[in-house]
Design an enzyme around this catalytic site. Structure first.
Site, PDB file in Angstrom:
ATOM      1  N   HIS A 121       0.877  -1.183   0.000  1.00  0.00           N
ATOM      2  CA  HIS A 121       0.000   0.000   0.000  1.00  0.00           C
ATOM      3  C   HIS A 121       0.912   1.231   0.000  1.00  0.00           C
ATOM      4  CE1 HIS A 121      -2.719   2.949   1.953  1.00  0.00           C
ATOM      5  NE2 HIS A 121      -3.709   2.204   1.538  1.00  0.00           N
ATOM      6  N   ASP A 198       3.173  -4.524   7.902  1.00  0.00           N
ATOM      7  CA  ASP A 198       1.978  -3.694   7.749  1.00  0.00           C
ATOM      8  C   ASP A 198       0.790  -4.643   7.916  1.00  0.00           C
ATOM      9  OD1 ASP A 198      -0.314  -2.547   6.770  1.00  0.00           O
ATOM     10  OD2 ASP A 198       0.587  -1.733   4.956  1.00  0.00           O
ATOM     11  N   GLN A 201      -4.473  -5.028   6.848  1.00  0.00           N
ATOM     12  CA  GLN A 201      -5.468  -6.017   6.418  1.00  0.00           C
ATOM     13  C   GLN A 201      -5.322  -7.315   7.206  1.00  0.00           C
ATOM     14  OE1 GLN A 201      -7.914  -5.238   4.420  1.00  0.00           O
ATOM     15  NE2 GLN A 201      -7.088  -3.279   3.764  1.00  0.00           N
ATOM     16  N   LYS A 224     -10.266  -0.614  10.932  1.00  0.00           N
ATOM     17  CA  LYS A 224     -10.530  -1.765  10.058  1.00  0.00           C
ATOM     18  C   LYS A 224     -10.996  -2.975  10.865  1.00  0.00           C
ATOM     19  CE  LYS A 224      -7.282  -0.308   6.526  1.00  0.00           C
ATOM     20  NZ  LYS A 224      -7.864   0.130   5.250  1.00  0.00           N
ATOM     21  N   CYS A 362      -4.679   2.727  -3.637  1.00  0.00           N
ATOM     22  CA  CYS A 362      -3.420   3.169  -3.013  1.00  0.00           C
ATOM     23  C   CYS A 362      -2.309   2.146  -3.237  1.00  0.00           C
ATOM     24  CB  CYS A 362      -3.590   3.425  -1.513  1.00  0.00           C
ATOM     25  SG  CYS A 362      -4.697   4.764  -1.170  1.00  0.00           S
TER      26      CYS A 362
END
Ligand code: PMP
Length: 404
Positions: A121, A198, A201, A224, A362
């Site tokens: 991302h 990261d 998700q 999220k 993104c």
């Protein structure tokens, strides 16, 4: 799982959009919020809104206890070794910027290499590109195969004796690919490389165990995982946090200040300058409670069933291509239909009450790699249903007839 009961917890699902029942398939961008989370925010601001750590009065101590309990909850949720390894930030983006900022002041030098992947991302690309421009580091980008899985069989290809950092997404917000973190991190560690994940998700659809993954840092956003916007987490291994410099300077992160000298607080407080997002942290704790009481394992299993069902139904549609067919996938499907622009598709489906994404998500370098300018993307949560997927694929067929 009692999906009908669960759906009643999410007030946004009650509404109509363009006179149709809302079908919310944009969960990778942000999740909807259940009543307990909304109520936790309301309760904090109406009953014990107060600044933490600094005052001796009753409501400040209530706020402080709740804020620190939120830290404990997050630590347990991701199996951190200690509560002190949890730093509250604004979200994944701030967590990564936090790291690029402090690592350039500590371990990174001109000529060092940082390894990323082509599926990152922008929040895990742009800060590193900036560092390349300002500090003179080099970036090495791990490629993908046709299924959208990382090309990591020959690790030596991406790593050298100059590699200092590996910063990698747990799973792709476009392809859905879940990366084999343990394998990659083990290889990086053999070479003494600092590892950053990261988890924006990954945290949503996996049971994260940072000790098992053995990463040095893990970043994610509260919004999220059914929490509020503006709160996120940076997990860091204590040994590293102890020696790294602070990210921001100000109140709340010091032991002692004079005009000549500053002594910083201990970890994690030296990394939390200024007034934190106390209400956001409390709501994040409630969101985690909600996930746990629903059952993370059941959530993951159900979302996988939705993914498999939707994949099959989409594959039955002529001229439709799915981008990302990894064996291990999060419930995210990016696709394109020959002859239909992704913006037209999402605009027309919005008319049927369907909220989905279109664009580069993104991830422009990934779009370049796939030689496309964007995709349509649907992403599921445990409040979605098979009936919604049927409705969605029926409407795609109608749009196809209109446009082709
Ligand atoms: N990384 C990934 C993989 C993401 O999907 C996102 C959000 N789309 C981010 C980072 C950035 O998260 P945030 O905007 O919450 O900081």
């Amino acid at each position: 799982m009692d999906i009908t009961g669960i759906r009643k917890d999410f007030p946004e699902l009650e509404q109509k959009v363009h006179n149709h029942k809302l079908i919310y398939f944009d969960n990778a961008a942000t999740s909807l919020k259940p009543f307990p989370v909304i109520e936790a925010i309301e309760e904090y601001y109406s009953k014990y809104n107060s600044n933490v750590h600094r005052a001796g009065h009753k409501i400040s101590s209530l706020a402080t206890i709740a804020y620190e309990n939120a830290r404990k909850k997050v630590a347990k949720f991701i199996n951190a070794e200690s509560n002190d390894e949890i730093i509250f930030t604004r979200g994944t983006t701030e967590s990564i910027n936090f790291l690029t900022d402090i690592l350039q002041d500590s371990i990174l030098n001109n000529g060092d290499e940082v390894v990323l992947t082509v599926m990152e991302h922008h929040s895990n690309i742009v800060p590193w590109v900036e560092l390349r421009n300002t500090l003179g580091i080099d970036l090495k980008i791990i490629d993908i195969n046709d299924k959208g899985e990382l090309d990591i069989d020959d690790f030596g290809k991406w790593f050298s004796e100059k590699t200092k950092v590996l910063s990698i997404t747990h799973s792709s917000n476009v392809l859905g690919t879940i990366n084999p973190l343990k394998k990659i991190i083990k290889e990086a560690k053999k070479r003494g490389v600092v590892t950053i994940v990261d988890g924006a998700q990954g945290i949503v659809h996996s049971k994260v165990d940072v000790q098992d993954i053995d990463c040095d840092f893990y970043c994610f956003s509260g919004h999220k995982i059914y929490g509020a916007m503006g709160i996120g987490v940076l997990y860091g291994k204590r040994a590293l946090l102890e020696v790294l410099p602070p990210y921001q300077q100000g109140g709340g992160m010091i032991e002692k200040v004079s005009f000549d000298n500053v002594v910083y607080s201990s970890v994690p407080y030296k990394f939390e300058a200024g007034t934190p997002n106390v209400g956001g942290a409390i709501a994040l704790r409630t969101a985690i409670d909600y996930i746990e009481s629903t059952g993370l394992e059941q959530i993951i299993e159900y979302e996988k069933e939705l993914l498999d069902y939707a994949t099959q139904k989409l594959l039955d549609i002529e001229h439709l291509t799915i981008y990302g067919t990894a064996v291990n996938k999060d419930p995210i499907i990016s696709f394109g239909i020959a002859g239909i622009h992704h913006y037209d598709l999402s605009t027309l489906l919005d008319g049927f009450g369907i909220a989905m994404r279109s664009g580069h998500h993104c991830a422009q370098p990934l779009m370049n790699r796939l030689e496309i300018d964007g995709t349509s993307r649907i992403s599921f949560s445990f409040y979605n249903t098979f009936e919604e997927i049927d409705y969605f694929t029926d409407k795609i067929k109608i749009v196809k007839k209109m446009l082709i």
